[in-house]
Design a protein around this motif. Structure first.
Motif, mmCIF file in Angstrom:
data_model
loop_
_atom_site.group_PDB
_atom_site.id
_atom_site.type_symbol
_atom_site.label_atom_id
_atom_site.label_comp_id
_atom_site.label_asym_id
_atom_site.label_seq_id
_atom_site.Cartn_x
_atom_site.Cartn_y
_atom_site.Cartn_z
ATOM 1 N N LEU A 1 0.829 -1.209 0.000
ATOM 2 C CA LEU A 1 0.000 0.000 0.000
ATOM 3 C C LEU A 1 0.864 1.260 0.000
ATOM 4 O O LEU A 1 0.547 2.242 -0.682
ATOM 5 N N THR A 2 1.957 1.235 0.737
ATOM 6 C CA THR A 2 2.872 2.380 0.756
ATOM 7 C C THR A 2 3.541 2.559 -0.602
ATOM 8 O O THR A 2 3.694 3.691 -1.095
ATOM 9 N N LEU A 3 3.930 1.441 -1.239
ATOM 10 C CA LEU A 3 4.561 1.526 -2.555
ATOM 11 C C LEU A 3 3.592 2.087 -3.595
ATOM 12 O O LEU A 3 3.981 2.919 -4.430
ATOM 13 N N VAL A 4 2.335 1.664 -3.554
ATOM 14 C CA VAL A 4 1.335 2.192 -4.490
ATOM 15 C C VAL A 4 1.148 3.688 -4.287
ATOM 16 O O VAL A 4 1.046 4.465 -5.261
ATOM 17 N N GLU A 5 1.136 4.128 -3.042
ATOM 18 C CA GLU A 5 0.941 5.551 -2.769
ATOM 19 C C GLU A 5 2.120 6.389 -3.265
ATOM 20 O O GLU A 5 1.921 7.469 -3.836
ATOM 21 N N TYR A 6 3.339 5.922 -3.074
ATOM 22 C CA TYR A 6 4.500 6.699 -3.545
ATOM 23 C C TYR A 6 4.631 6.674 -5.064
ATOM 24 O O TYR A 6 5.121 7.636 -5.666
ATOM 25 N N LEU A 7 4.199 5.592 -5.683
ATOM 26 C CA LEU A 7 4.140 5.586 -7.144
ATOM 27 C C LEU A 7 3.083 6.575 -7.643
ATOM 28 O O LEU A 7 3.285 7.275 -8.646
ATOM 29 N N LYS B 1 12.746 -0.469 -1.931
ATOM 30 C CA LYS B 1 13.762 -1.200 -1.168
ATOM 31 C C LYS B 1 13.171 -1.812 0.097
ATOM 32 O O LYS B 1 13.528 -2.932 0.492
ATOM 33 N N ALA B 2 12.268 -1.074 0.747
ATOM 34 C CA ALA B 2 11.630 -1.620 1.952
ATOM 35 C C ALA B 2 10.784 -2.846 1.627
ATOM 36 O O ALA B 2 10.684 -3.775 2.438
ATOM 37 N N LEU B 3 10.180 -2.893 0.449
ATOM 38 C CA LEU B 3 9.395 -4.056 0.058
ATOM 39 C C LEU B 3 10.280 -5.254 -0.252
ATOM 40 O O LEU B 3 9.938 -6.395 0.096
ATOM 41 N N SER B 4 11.398 -5.014 -0.888
ATOM 42 C CA SER B 4 12.296 -6.113 -1.247
ATOM 43 C C SER B 4 13.099 -6.634 -0.056
ATOM 44 O O SER B 4 13.614 -7.750 -0.104
ATOM 45 N N ARG B 5 13.189 -5.854 1.012
ATOM 46 C CA ARG B 5 13.970 -6.281 2.175
ATOM 47 C C ARG B 5 13.141 -7.238 3.022
ATOM 48 O O ARG B 5 12.016 -6.926 3.422
#
Length: 467
Positions: free
Chosen positions: A321-327, A381-385
């Motif tokens: 959800l955070t990644l979608v928002e920053y995209l 990066k936070a998602l891949s970690r």
């Protein structure tokens, strides 16, 4: 005489106390009576400034009447100076003189007249006195003047009083300027309201469409946050229903304005013609709002996929959800660029001027886009970690030593996480906690670094991206 003066002191004192309490109560009543309907309609800005204390309250007729028929006037709020005069029958009379600005000038005028009268009398006496008496009087006058100079040197009372009068005049001038500015605004306020009504009438459809889509966005954001907080209690049918509703809303608005070049900026193409300023603002606001609505549809699909998420899956849901928002923030930063590029590149203002304005706008836009790109890659990066950046998974011995009960949900721990401060919680509980906080729930120690704001609660940024 002593009996007469002492007998009359208590009544005067009692009347003074009664007068002071009455004046305070009357001042409070005057202050609250300022917010009447007639005052707000006639002079709204001055009334509010007077009520807040920035401007002095306008005096009433009762306050401006003289206290004595002899011409001495003073406000109840001024400085009181009492002088006692003893008459032949032993009675004491008290005269209260206010310290208003008119009274101050009147006192100065009285002093000047008194000095002229005394000087005239002195010249008459000097003409009738002998030379010896005149010499003796001159000697006494020199002695008095010398003593007066010696007494005035150690003190600075006169300069202090002059400085206070100067500050008082400056503050009165400032209050007068504020009052004049407020009255000027009150004079142009009706005409400004008329212009606003005409502007709304000229852009009536666009005005109400903008209000509608903004209100729909705010309500959709609230619904999405509540569905995210429900976790396993979310209903698939409800999520599918609101996803279809959001999609129909987006398609309906674009179909209604299919001839207004709303779709070209979505694929980074400038409009065909040079848009007027208010039309450019309308295109940007509508696209910015509907793009966020489309992102909410994607978030609903993520919530459907992670319906029964716990532990590691719940943390991954928040990261997605955070990644979608920053995209979305990155795309929204680029979305107004084609419209403003076409608006500034207007050859009617001259090639040099239009090229300069376009270059400056693209330079300013580049700085904001670079920031959004950095935030997007940090979220990626936070998602891949795979590790937990605020702690690690606890072992069975650590859980037994700390107790098998989570301090947040008060239930048996599921996928326990050992924080850096050595406290243990459930992974889904502490993950939800760190969506809003950065400290430990128990000891308040700083555990999570402030590298990136999380949008794991399903929220969407409500600020409009205009430029």
């Amino acid at each position: 005489m002593e009996a007469s003066g002492g007998g009359n002191s208590d009544p005067y004192r009692g009347s003074a106390v009664t007068g002071s309490s009455g004046s305070s109560s009357s001042s409070n009543s005057r202050r609250y009576s300022l917010l009447s309907a007639s005052n707000l309609i006639q002079a709204p800005i001055s009334t509010l400034l007077e009520y807040s204390g920035l401007l002095r309250t306008r005096p009433n007729h009762l306050e401006t009447e003289p206290l004595f028929h002899g011409g001495v006037s003073g406000g109840l709020h001024g400085r009181a100076e009492d002088s006692t005069v003893t008459s032949n029958d032993g009675e004491v009379s008290i005269r209260i003189i206010g310290a208003g600005e008119q009274e101050h000038h009147r006192e100065r005028a009285g002093l000047v007249v008194g000095q002229q009268v005394r000087e005239a009398g002195g010249t008459n006496e000097a003409s009738t006195r002998s030379p010896a008496a005149i010499a003796a009087a001159d000697g006494q006058g020199d002695a008095r003047s010398g003593a007066g100079e010696g007494a005035s040197q150690p003190g600075n009372g006169g300069s202090d009083s002059e400085g206070g009068e100067t500050n008082g005049r400056e503050s009165s001038y400032q209050r007068y300027d504020i009052q004049q500015a407020a009255r000027w605004i009150e004079q142009i306020l009706p005409f400004s309201l008329l212009l606003l009504v005409v502007f709304i009438r000229q852009h009536l459809q666009g005005f109400f469409v903008t209000i509608w889509i903004a209100a729909f966005l705010f309500k959709s954001n609230d619904i999405l946050r509540k569905q995210t907080a429900l976790k396993g209690e979310r209903k698939i049918s409800y999520l599918i229903g609101i996803s279809l509703l959001f999609t129909l809303h987006i398609v309906g608005v674009y179909w209604w304005y299919r001839k207004d070049d709303l779709l070209y900026p979505l694929i980074m193409f400038p409009p065909k013609g040079i848009p007027p300023f208010w039309h450019a603002m309308f295109v940007i606001v509508v696209n910015d709002t509907l793009v966020r609505q489309a992102a909410m549809v994607i978030k609903c699909l993520l919530l459907i996929y992670f319906k029964n998420s716990r532990g590691r899956n719940y943390r991954k849901q928040g990261q997605l959800l955070t990644l979608v928002e920053y995209l979305l923030l990155l795309y929204r930063a680029l979305l107004p660029t084609p419209v403003w590029y076409r608006f500034f590149l207007n050859k009617e203002y001259g090639s040099l001027f239009s090229s300069l304005m376009t270059g400056l706008y693209l330079t300013f836009k580049l700085t904001s886009v670079v920031e959004k790109v950095q935030s997007f890659f940090t979220a990626l990066k936070a998602l891949s970690r795979k590790d937990i950046h605020y702690g690690a998974y606890a072992t069975a011995e650590q859980v037994n030593a700390a107790g098998d009960l989570c301090a947040i949900c008060q239930e048996k721990m599921h996928a326990p996480i050992l924080l850096r401060c050595k406290h243990i919680f459930c992974e889904d509980c502490v993950s939800e906690w760190f969506e809003r906080e950065r400290t430990c729930p128990l000891c308040r120690a700083l555990v999570k670094s402030a590298d990136l704001r999380s949008f794991g609660d399903g929220s969407t940024s409500l600020f409009f991206q205009i430029f």
